[in-house]
Design a protein around this motif. Structure first.
Motif, PDB file in Angstrom:
ATOM      1  N   UNK A  41       0.886  -1.169   0.000  1.00 25.49           N
ATOM      2  CA  UNK A  41       0.000   0.000   0.000  1.00 25.49           C
ATOM      3  C   UNK A  41       0.920   1.214   0.000  1.00 25.49           C
ATOM      4  N   UNK A  42       1.267   1.658  -1.197  1.00 31.67           N
ATOM      5  CA  UNK A  42       2.300   2.664  -1.367  1.00 31.67           C
ATOM      6  C   UNK A  42       1.926   4.000  -0.725  1.00 31.67           C
ATOM      7  N   UNK A  43       0.665   4.381  -0.797  1.00 36.58           N
ATOM      8  CA  UNK A  43       0.237   5.648  -0.200  1.00 36.58           C
ATOM      9  C   UNK A  43       0.422   5.625   1.320  1.00 36.58           C
ATOM     10  N   UNK A  44       0.002   4.537   1.950  1.00 39.41           N
ATOM     11  CA  UNK A  44       0.146   4.428   3.405  1.00 39.41           C
ATOM     12  C   UNK A  44       1.612   4.366   3.803  1.00 39.41           C
ATOM     13  N   UNK A  45       2.380   3.558   3.080  1.00 33.40           N
ATOM     14  CA  UNK A  45       3.787   3.363   3.391  1.00 33.40           C
ATOM     15  C   UNK A  45       4.563   4.679   3.319  1.00 33.40           C
ATOM     16  N   UNK A  46       4.409   5.407   2.237  1.00 33.68           N
ATOM     17  CA  UNK A  46       5.119   6.680   2.082  1.00 33.68           C
ATOM     18  C   UNK A  46       4.583   7.706   3.079  1.00 33.68           C
ATOM     19  N   UNK A  47       3.268   7.742   3.274  1.00 31.26           N
ATOM     20  CA  UNK A  47       2.689   8.694   4.219  1.00 31.26           C
ATOM     21  C   UNK A  47       3.196   8.507   5.643  1.00 31.26           C
ATOM     22  N   UNK A  48       3.384   7.246   6.043  1.00 34.47           N
ATOM     23  CA  UNK A  48       3.865   6.954   7.393  1.00 34.47           C
ATOM     24  C   UNK A  48       5.383   7.112   7.522  1.00 34.47           C
ATOM     25  N   UNK A  49       6.107   7.020   6.424  1.00 37.03           N
ATOM     26  CA  UNK A  49       7.576   7.058   6.463  1.00 37.03           C
ATOM     27  C   UNK A  49       8.151   8.110   5.518  1.00 37.03           C
ATOM     28  N   UNK A  50       7.624   9.330   5.563  1.00 40.26           N
ATOM     29  CA  UNK A  50       8.167  10.393   4.710  1.00 40.26           C
ATOM     30  C   UNK A  50       9.650  10.605   4.968  1.00 40.26           C
ATOM     31  N   UNK A  51      10.084  10.414   6.224  1.00 41.27           N
ATOM     32  CA  UNK A  51      11.493  10.620   6.559  1.00 41.27           C
ATOM     33  C   UNK A  51      12.405   9.578   5.916  1.00 41.27           C
ATOM     34  N   UNK A  52      11.864   8.480   5.410  1.00 41.05           N
ATOM     35  CA  UNK A  52      12.663   7.481   4.709  1.00 41.05           C
ATOM     36  C   UNK A  52      12.904   7.900   3.258  1.00 41.05           C
ATOM     37  N   UNK A  53      12.151   8.888   2.786  1.00 38.04           N
ATOM     38  CA  UNK A  53      12.280   9.352   1.409  1.00 38.04           C
ATOM     39  C   UNK A  53      12.888  10.753   1.350  1.00 38.04           C
ATOM     40  N   UNK A  54      12.409  11.643   2.208  1.00 33.59           N
ATOM     41  CA  UNK A  54      12.845  13.038   2.190  1.00 33.59           C
ATOM     42  C   UNK A  54      13.504  13.425   3.505  1.00 33.59           C
ATOM     43  N   UNK A  55      14.447  14.359   3.432  1.00 30.73           N
ATOM     44  CA  UNK A  55      15.038  14.927   4.629  1.00 30.73           C
ATOM     45  C   UNK A  55      13.963  15.786   5.282  1.00 30.73           C
ATOM     46  N   UNK A  56      13.808  15.664   6.595  1.00 35.93           N
ATOM     47  CA  UNK A  56      12.717  16.360   7.282  1.00 35.93           C
ATOM     48  C   UNK A  56      12.788  17.874   7.117  1.00 35.93           C
ATOM     49  N   UNK A  57      13.997  18.436   6.998  1.00 39.74           N
ATOM     50  CA  UNK A  57      14.119  19.888   6.846  1.00 39.74           C
ATOM     51  C   UNK A  57      13.685  20.374   5.461  1.00 39.74           C
ATOM     52  N   UNK A  58      13.467  19.451   4.527  1.00 44.14           N
ATOM     53  CA  UNK A  58      13.033  19.850   3.186  1.00 44.14           C
ATOM     54  C   UNK A  58      11.535  20.136   3.138  1.00 44.14           C
ATOM     55  N   UNK A  59      10.834  19.868   4.224  1.00 44.09           N
ATOM     56  CA  UNK A  59       9.382  20.119   4.348  1.00 44.09           C
ATOM     57  C   UNK A  59       8.614  19.699   3.087  1.00 44.09           C
ATOM     58  N   UNK A  60       8.553  18.400   2.808  1.00 45.96           N
ATOM     59  CA  UNK A  60       7.858  17.933   1.603  1.00 45.96           C
ATOM     60  C   UNK A  60       6.376  18.310   1.624  1.00 45.96           C
ATOM     61  N   UNK A  89      17.796  26.645   3.582  1.00 47.52           N
ATOM     62  CA  UNK A  89      17.720  28.102   3.716  1.00 47.52           C
ATOM     63  C   UNK A  89      16.304  28.630   3.510  1.00 47.52           C
ATOM     64  N   UNK A  90      15.353  27.740   3.238  1.00 47.03           N
ATOM     65  CA  UNK A  90      13.965  28.147   3.066  1.00 47.03           C
ATOM     66  C   UNK A  90      13.574  28.493   1.646  1.00 47.03           C
ATOM     67  N   UNK A  91      14.491  28.302   0.703  1.00 51.98           N
ATOM     68  CA  UNK A  91      14.201  28.592  -0.704  1.00 51.98           C
ATOM     69  C   UNK A  91      13.526  27.392  -1.359  1.00 51.98           C
ATOM     70  N   UNK A  92      12.507  27.630  -2.189  1.00 53.30           N
ATOM     71  CA  UNK A  92      11.849  26.502  -2.865  1.00 53.30           C
ATOM     72  C   UNK A  92      12.801  25.807  -3.836  1.00 53.30           C
ATOM     73  N   UNK A  93      12.822  24.479  -3.777  1.00 60.38           N
ATOM     74  CA  UNK A  93      13.628  23.671  -4.699  1.00 60.38           C
ATOM     75  C   UNK A  93      12.801  23.183  -5.879  1.00 60.38           C
ATOM     76  N   UNK A  94      11.499  23.346  -5.794  1.00 65.30           N
ATOM     77  CA  UNK A  94      10.625  22.860  -6.849  1.00 65.30           C
ATOM     78  C   UNK A  94      10.289  21.391  -6.657  1.00 65.30           C
ATOM     79  N   UNK A  95       9.748  20.799  -7.692  1.00 67.93           N
ATOM     80  CA  UNK A  95       9.351  19.393  -7.631  1.00 67.93           C
ATOM     81  C   UNK A  95      10.582  18.503  -7.768  1.00 67.93           C
ATOM     82  N   UNK A  96      10.731  17.581  -6.830  1.00 65.59           N
ATOM     83  CA  UNK A  96      11.819  16.615  -6.860  1.00 65.59           C
ATOM     84  C   UNK A  96      11.202  15.214  -6.917  1.00 65.59           C
ATOM     85  N   UNK A  97      11.823  14.321  -7.664  1.00 65.48           N
ATOM     86  CA  UNK A  97      11.313  12.968  -7.832  1.00 65.48           C
ATOM     87  C   UNK A  97      12.357  11.963  -7.376  1.00 65.48           C
ATOM     88  N   UNK A  98      11.892  10.964  -6.620  1.00 68.47           N
ATOM     89  CA  UNK A  98      12.767   9.910  -6.107  1.00 68.47           C
ATOM     90  C   UNK A  98      12.196   8.547  -6.479  1.00 68.47           C
TER      91      UNK A  98
END
Length: 127
Positions: A41-60, A89-98
């Motif tokens: 269940x990819x939606x649940x998995x990613x939703x529960x583990x955003x920190x496994x995909x994105x750095x928390x400071x990137x505020x996905x 630094x708070x600047x938008x990076x735009x859409x990133x794909x992993x």
């Protein structure tokens, strides 16, 4: 033939890749490949583990996922994840794909999507 069979009987079964022409009943069976995992269940998995995909400071934000596909490297799954990210630094990076890799229901690896990935042509759904 009886002498050869008696000799081999003392050694156990002949390996299935043996160059000797042996009857099938004397050959050891090859191991069955493991069955593929059930699709995650990819939606649940990613939703529960955003920190496994994105750095928390990137505020996905606006996180979206593709449908999972069988990983060609093994029995697991792979999927693409997209989000709007912000730099430290708070600047938008735009859409990133992993590209994420899922083994036994856990995100085991992730990497930035590259040209040979199919992430650019995938359909995405919000989580």
């Amino acid at each position: 033939m009886i002498g050869l069979a008696a000799t081999l009987a003392g050694c156990g079964f002949v390996d299935s890749r043996s160059p000797l022409p042996m009857p099938a009943f004397l050959r050891a069976k090859e191991a069955e490949p493991p069955p593929p995992e059930a699709p995650p269940d990819i939606k649940r998995l990613v939703g529960e583990k955003l920190d496994a995909v994105f750095v928390s400071t990137s505020r996905p934000a606006n996180v979206r996922v593709s449908q999972p596909l069988h990983d060609p490297r093994g029995p697991g799954w792979t999927a693409c994840v997209r989000a709007e990210l912000t730099s430290v630094m708070g600047q938008p990076l735009g859409t990133q794909t992993y590209r994420i890799f899922i083994d036994d229901g856990v995100i085991s690896d992730r990497r930035r999507a590259e040209g040979e990935d199919t992430c650019a042509t995938e359909n995405y759904e919000p989580i």
